[in-house]
Motif scaffolding. Structure first.
Motif, PDB file in Angstrom:
ATOM      1  N   ARG A   1      73.397  -4.927  15.774  1.00 44.92           N
ATOM      2  CA  ARG A   1      73.286  -4.478  14.523  1.00 44.92           C
ATOM      3  C   ARG A   1      74.473  -3.164  14.664  1.00 44.92           C
ATOM      4  O   ARG A   1      74.575  -2.489  15.636  1.00 44.92           O
ATOM      5  CB  ARG A   1      72.001  -3.710  14.047  1.00 44.92           C
ATOM      6  CG  ARG A   1      70.977  -4.975  13.662  1.00 44.92           C
ATOM      7  CD  ARG A   1      69.616  -4.306  13.567  1.00 44.92           C
ATOM      8  NE  ARG A   1      69.011  -3.735  14.640  1.00 44.92           N
ATOM      9  CZ  ARG A   1      68.802  -2.506  15.052  1.00 44.92           C
ATOM     10  NH1 ARG A   1      68.701  -1.687  14.029  1.00 44.92           N
ATOM     11  NH2 ARG A   1      68.228  -2.178  16.037  1.00 44.92           N
ATOM     12  N   ARG A   2      75.055  -2.866  13.231  1.00 43.07           N
ATOM     13  CA  ARG A   2      75.944  -1.775  13.195  1.00 43.07           C
ATOM     14  C   ARG A   2      75.458  -0.426  13.399  1.00 43.07           C
ATOM     15  O   ARG A   2      74.292  -0.171  13.079  1.00 43.07           O
ATOM     16  CB  ARG A   2      76.689  -1.768  11.860  1.00 43.07           C
ATOM     17  CG  ARG A   2      77.587  -2.928  11.508  1.00 43.07           C
ATOM     18  CD  ARG A   2      78.463  -2.755  10.390  1.00 43.07           C
ATOM     19  NE  ARG A   2      78.896  -4.086   9.908  1.00 43.07           N
ATOM     20  CZ  ARG A   2      79.939  -4.646  10.820  1.00 43.07           C
ATOM     21  NH1 ARG A   2      80.494  -3.949  11.899  1.00 43.07           N
ATOM     22  NH2 ARG A   2      80.380  -5.643  10.316  1.00 43.07           N
ATOM     23  N   GLY A   3      76.254   0.212  14.262  1.00 39.53           N
ATOM     24  CA  GLY A   3      75.853   1.557  14.857  1.00 39.53           C
ATOM     25  C   GLY A   3      74.454   1.468  15.841  1.00 39.53           C
ATOM     26  O   GLY A   3      74.115   2.511  16.327  1.00 39.53           O
ATOM     27  N   ALA A   4      74.059   0.435  16.091  1.00 41.47           N
ATOM     28  CA  ALA A   4      72.900   0.321  17.262  1.00 41.47           C
ATOM     29  C   ALA A   4      73.211  -0.644  18.455  1.00 41.47           C
ATOM     30  O   ALA A   4      72.297  -0.895  19.167  1.00 41.47           O
ATOM     31  CB  ALA A   4      71.681  -0.048  16.555  1.00 41.47           C
ATOM     32  N   SER A   5      74.414  -1.001  18.784  1.00 40.65           N
ATOM     33  CA  SER A   5      74.733  -1.962  19.593  1.00 40.65           C
ATOM     34  C   SER A   5      74.385  -1.388  21.029  1.00 40.65           C
ATOM     35  O   SER A   5      73.943  -2.021  22.025  1.00 40.65           O
ATOM     36  CB  SER A   5      76.092  -2.343  19.435  1.00 40.65           C
ATOM     37  OG  SER A   5      77.037  -1.457  19.368  1.00 40.65           O
ATOM     38  N   TYR A   6      74.761   0.007  21.109  1.00 42.26           N
ATOM     39  CA  TYR A   6      74.200   0.685  22.724  1.00 42.26           C
ATOM     40  C   TYR A   6      72.808   0.302  23.091  1.00 42.26           C
ATOM     41  O   TYR A   6      72.435   0.267  24.180  1.00 42.26           O
ATOM     42  CB  TYR A   6      74.593   2.207  22.381  1.00 42.26           C
ATOM     43  CG  TYR A   6      73.709   2.946  21.593  1.00 42.26           C
ATOM     44  CD1 TYR A   6      72.511   3.623  22.212  1.00 42.26           C
ATOM     45  CD2 TYR A   6      74.080   2.890  20.029  1.00 42.26           C
ATOM     46  CE1 TYR A   6      71.704   4.197  21.327  1.00 42.26           C
ATOM     47  CE2 TYR A   6      73.243   3.724  19.783  1.00 42.26           C
ATOM     48  CZ  TYR A   6      72.130   4.428  19.910  1.00 42.26           C
ATOM     49  OH  TYR A   6      71.462   5.342  19.057  1.00 42.26           O
ATOM     50  N   LYS A   7      72.034   0.206  21.887  1.00 39.84           N
ATOM     51  CA  LYS A   7      70.345  -0.115  22.084  1.00 39.84           C
ATOM     52  C   LYS A   7      70.250  -1.490  22.758  1.00 39.84           C
ATOM     53  O   LYS A   7      69.267  -1.696  23.275  1.00 39.84           O
ATOM     54  CB  LYS A   7      69.551   0.142  21.016  1.00 39.84           C
ATOM     55  CG  LYS A   7      69.634   1.613  20.375  1.00 39.84           C
ATOM     56  CD  LYS A   7      68.795   1.794  19.254  1.00 39.84           C
ATOM     57  CE  LYS A   7      68.652   2.823  18.460  1.00 39.84           C
ATOM     58  NZ  LYS A   7      68.498   2.853  16.926  1.00 39.84           N
TER      59      LYS A   7
ATOM     60  N   LYS B   1      80.015  10.207  14.847  1.00 39.04           N
ATOM     61  CA  LYS B   1      79.707  10.745  13.806  1.00 39.04           C
ATOM     62  C   LYS B   1      78.942   9.876  12.655  1.00 39.04           C
ATOM     63  O   LYS B   1      77.995  10.301  11.951  1.00 39.04           O
ATOM     64  CB  LYS B   1      81.095  11.600  13.141  1.00 39.04           C
ATOM     65  CG  LYS B   1      80.884  12.675  12.191  1.00 39.04           C
ATOM     66  CD  LYS B   1      82.052  13.390  11.625  1.00 39.04           C
ATOM     67  CE  LYS B   1      83.400  12.855  12.220  1.00 39.04           C
ATOM     68  NZ  LYS B   1      84.302  13.436  11.447  1.00 39.04           N
ATOM     69  N   LYS B   2      79.638   8.978  12.262  1.00 40.48           N
ATOM     70  CA  LYS B   2      78.902   7.928  11.215  1.00 40.48           C
ATOM     71  C   LYS B   2      77.605   7.460  11.495  1.00 40.48           C
ATOM     72  O   LYS B   2      76.632   7.491  10.666  1.00 40.48           O
ATOM     73  CB  LYS B   2      79.827   6.796  11.274  1.00 40.48           C
ATOM     74  CG  LYS B   2      79.603   5.705  10.138  1.00 40.48           C
ATOM     75  CD  LYS B   2      80.706   4.720  10.071  1.00 40.48           C
ATOM     76  CE  LYS B   2      80.356   3.623   8.966  1.00 40.48           C
ATOM     77  NZ  LYS B   2      81.410   2.536   8.917  1.00 40.48           N
ATOM     78  N   TYR B   3      77.311   6.988  12.734  1.00 40.02           N
ATOM     79  CA  TYR B   3      76.011   6.489  13.303  1.00 40.02           C
ATOM     80  C   TYR B   3      75.123   7.465  14.065  1.00 40.02           C
ATOM     81  O   TYR B   3      74.113   7.190  14.388  1.00 40.02           O
ATOM     82  CB  TYR B   3      76.306   5.360  14.012  1.00 40.02           C
ATOM     83  CG  TYR B   3      76.910   4.136  13.317  1.00 40.02           C
ATOM     84  CD1 TYR B   3      76.401   3.541  12.196  1.00 40.02           C
ATOM     85  CD2 TYR B   3      78.112   3.646  13.708  1.00 40.02           C
ATOM     86  CE1 TYR B   3      76.989   2.518  11.320  1.00 40.02           C
ATOM     87  CE2 TYR B   3      78.973   2.714  12.927  1.00 40.02           C
ATOM     88  CZ  TYR B   3      78.181   2.173  11.741  1.00 40.02           C
ATOM     89  OH  TYR B   3      78.940   1.303  11.108  1.00 40.02           O
ATOM     90  N   ARG B   4      75.534   8.819  14.160  1.00 34.42           N
ATOM     91  CA  ARG B   4      74.747   9.820  14.590  1.00 34.42           C
ATOM     92  C   ARG B   4      74.439   9.181  16.238  1.00 34.42           C
ATOM     93  O   ARG B   4      73.171   9.312  16.569  1.00 34.42           O
ATOM     94  CB  ARG B   4      73.486  10.407  13.922  1.00 34.42           C
ATOM     95  CG  ARG B   4      73.759  10.758  12.646  1.00 34.42           C
ATOM     96  CD  ARG B   4      72.723  10.857  11.731  1.00 34.42           C
ATOM     97  NE  ARG B   4      73.026  11.173  10.460  1.00 34.42           N
ATOM     98  CZ  ARG B   4      73.153  12.473   9.993  1.00 34.42           C
ATOM     99  NH1 ARG B   4      73.054  13.515  10.698  1.00 34.42           N
ATOM    100  NH2 ARG B   4      73.546  12.563   8.726  1.00 34.42           N
ATOM    101  N   VAL B   5      75.348   8.800  16.982  1.00 30.07           N
ATOM    102  CA  VAL B   5      75.184   8.393  18.071  1.00 30.07           C
ATOM    103  C   VAL B   5      75.735   9.474  19.232  1.00 30.07           C
ATOM    104  O   VAL B   5      76.897  10.011  18.900  1.00 30.07           O
ATOM    105  CB  VAL B   5      75.747   7.039  18.540  1.00 30.07           C
ATOM    106  CG1 VAL B   5      75.744   6.543  19.915  1.00 30.07           C
ATOM    107  CG2 VAL B   5      75.456   6.139  17.548  1.00 30.07           C
TER     108      VAL B   5
END
Lengths: 135, 375
Positions: free
Chosen positions: B298-304, B154-158
């Motif tokens: 980076r926060r919210g983007a580690s999956y990338k 929710k927080k990072y729209r993932v």
């Protein structure tokens, strides 16, 4: 026997009521009755009873099977923000998993947690249910 | 303070070892690690196991093991810090040597998680949470992983789909690890369509239940020099505890891990991009958060960034190498040792540092072990 009768009995107030620890030093309130504030470590605390009402912040439908929860599966485990502003995690009953919504109003009621079959104690305590609208 | 080196390491494959008890599993790695160390004597044994009382019906595991294994009488202690017990054993061994109480310490991590049906083991392992506050009220560890995952999404729209990249990568890595429990490939759709554990967590977001044992011999520089083992220095082992989930202001952060990594950075000036890491990915969502806390992503983007990570969880991680609770931290150190000194499945790390991270529950406690190459 999986649970200890004395452990349960000693903490019964905390299972039968939603008790909060209110700290007189840092001013924060927290779930469960403790002798010290979990935020600042102060012993200058009072135990207060919550209204037991709040709203679902988030929830999960759990199928994680243990030998003490299998008769109740699936369980809805919710993160609830009490009206006092305090967060608590707990079980949500009396609602179909598909009907749970974030923001749903809930209140604490007495339900069965588990039992020591076949002849042991039955452990009761508070769970949350959707607030019943009274007309 | 005295320097501490890794003199030797040993592991067995993680599996459902129905035909071998904890004594056989520990015995195999102890024999192997002693043979590999070329040290004259052992001063101390530190044993880690998370489920000894529950799963083995055994107290004082350390003493019983010295008796069974025919080790010369020596001080022996068992440690338990839940899922991070293995790294706690390394921490105690390290402290014994730096304090001058021992020159050589045998560390043994052993877990038999399959002595009871899974639903019973599930109850045992749930006790890493607060029994009186959480477990009695029917809350189990995957429930927390699920709440954290939903909040993170929710927080990072993932999306749920985007978070399948970690377990897929871990299963790929495990194919190269001879000690891994799950040696098969999976796909994003397999993760999404697997049985649900606690929505949105599925079977492939979670570690498998398995038995394992791993051992290390740590040695002071006096002993390590004599046996030509001054190769990999245990620079430090640090640990911290944190608040329960329901008392956290932000459940997508692992505060105790954040404290530890900044402590190591300040003290040793090491950079995370010059380290090979093993992290505690008991649930895939925890991996993404740990990568962010360590500064790897980076926060919210580690999956990338997961696709491009070569030196994180070469072993396959808890997800696919497996998570024999009290032994896991010892496996991690052994794996980093192997990948820095010998290479594992064609992967060799030539940089200066190795870092292992172990925790219990959702960062209820965290431990970091920093290894440094000296030659």
């Amino acid at each position: 026997m999986r649970s200890s009768i004395s452990i349960f009995w000693r903490r019964k107030d905390s299972y039968y009521k939603v008790l909060l620890t209110r700290c007189k030093r840092c001013g924060r309130a927290s779930f469960f009755a403790r002798d010290v504030c979990p935020y600042c470590g102060s012993s200058d605390v009072s135990i207060v009873k919550s209204s037991g009402r709040g709203r679902v912040v988030s929830y999960t439908v759990s199928y994680f099977r243990t030998d003490s929860n299998e008769e109740y599966l699936p369980l809805v485990i919710a993160l609830v923000r009490l009206d006092e502003g305090v967060y608590v995690t707990g079980e949500l009953r009396d609602v179909e998993p598909a009907e749970v919504r974030e923001g749903m109003e809930v209140e604490a009621v007495l339900r069965r947690y588990s039992s020591d079959d076949p002849y042991g104690l039955i452990y009761y305590g508070l769970k949350f249910i959707p607030v019943i609208k009274r007309c | 303070m005295r320097d501490v080196y890794i003199a030797s390491s040993s592991m067995i494959n993680i599996s459902r070892h129905f035909n071998r008890g904890y004594k056989e599993l520990a015995g195999a790695v102890v024999k192997d690690v002693v043979e590999g160390a070329s040290v004259e004597q052992l001063d101390y044994m530190v044993v880690s196991s998370m489920l000894a009382e529950s799963s083995l019906n055994q107290l004082d595991l350390a003493t019983i093991l010295t008796q069974h294994l025919g080790l010369k009488p020596m001080p022996a202690i068992r440690v338990d810090t839940g899922e991070s017990s293995g790294l706690a054993a390394v921490e105690i061994a390290y402290s014994l040597i730096t304090a001058g109480r021992a020159d050589t310490v045998l560390v043994v991590g052993v877990e038999k998680a399959t002595e009871f049906p899974t639903r019973v083991t599930n109850r045992f392992l749930s006790k890493v949470l607060d029994y009186e506050v959480e477990v009695l009220r029917n809350i189990t560890p995957p429930n927390y992983a699920a709440l954290i995952m939903k909040e993170y999404m929710k927080k990072y729209r993932v999306s749920r789909e985007e978070l399948t990249v970690w377990p897929v990568k871990m299963h790929d890595n495990a194919l190269r690890n001879p000690y891994a429990q799950l040696k098969f490939k999976i796909t994003p759709s397999k993760v999404l369509n697997a049985i649900k554990i606690s929505e949105p967590i599925t079977l492939y977001d979670m570690f498998p239940i398995g038995d394992g044992a791993a051992a290390l011999i740590l040695a002071s520089s006096r002993v390590a020099r004599k046996s030509g083992k001054e190769v990999l220095l245990v620079r430090d082992v640090v640990s911290a505890t944190s608040r329960p989930l329901y008392l956290r202001d932000d459940i997508t952060r692992f505060e105790s891990l954040a404290t530890l990594i900044s402590m190591l950075r300040r003290k040793y000036g090491f950079r995370i991009d010059d380290a090979v890491c093993e992290i505690h990915d008991s649930y895939s969502i925890y991996a993404y958060i740990i990568l962010e806390e360590l500064g790897i992503a980076r926060r919210g983007a580690s999956y990338k960034e997961v696709e491009n990570l070569v030196y994180v969880n070469v072993s396959g991680g808890l997800k696919a190498r497996g998570h024999p609770f009290g032994a896991t931290g010892v496996y991690q150190v052994s794996e980093v040792y192997n990948v820095m000194v010998k290479g594992v499945g064609g992967v060799k790390f030539d940089g200066a540092f190795g870092l292992t991270h172990s925790m219990s529950g959702p960062d209820y406690n965290s431990r970091l072990c920093l290894l440094e190459r000296v030659v």
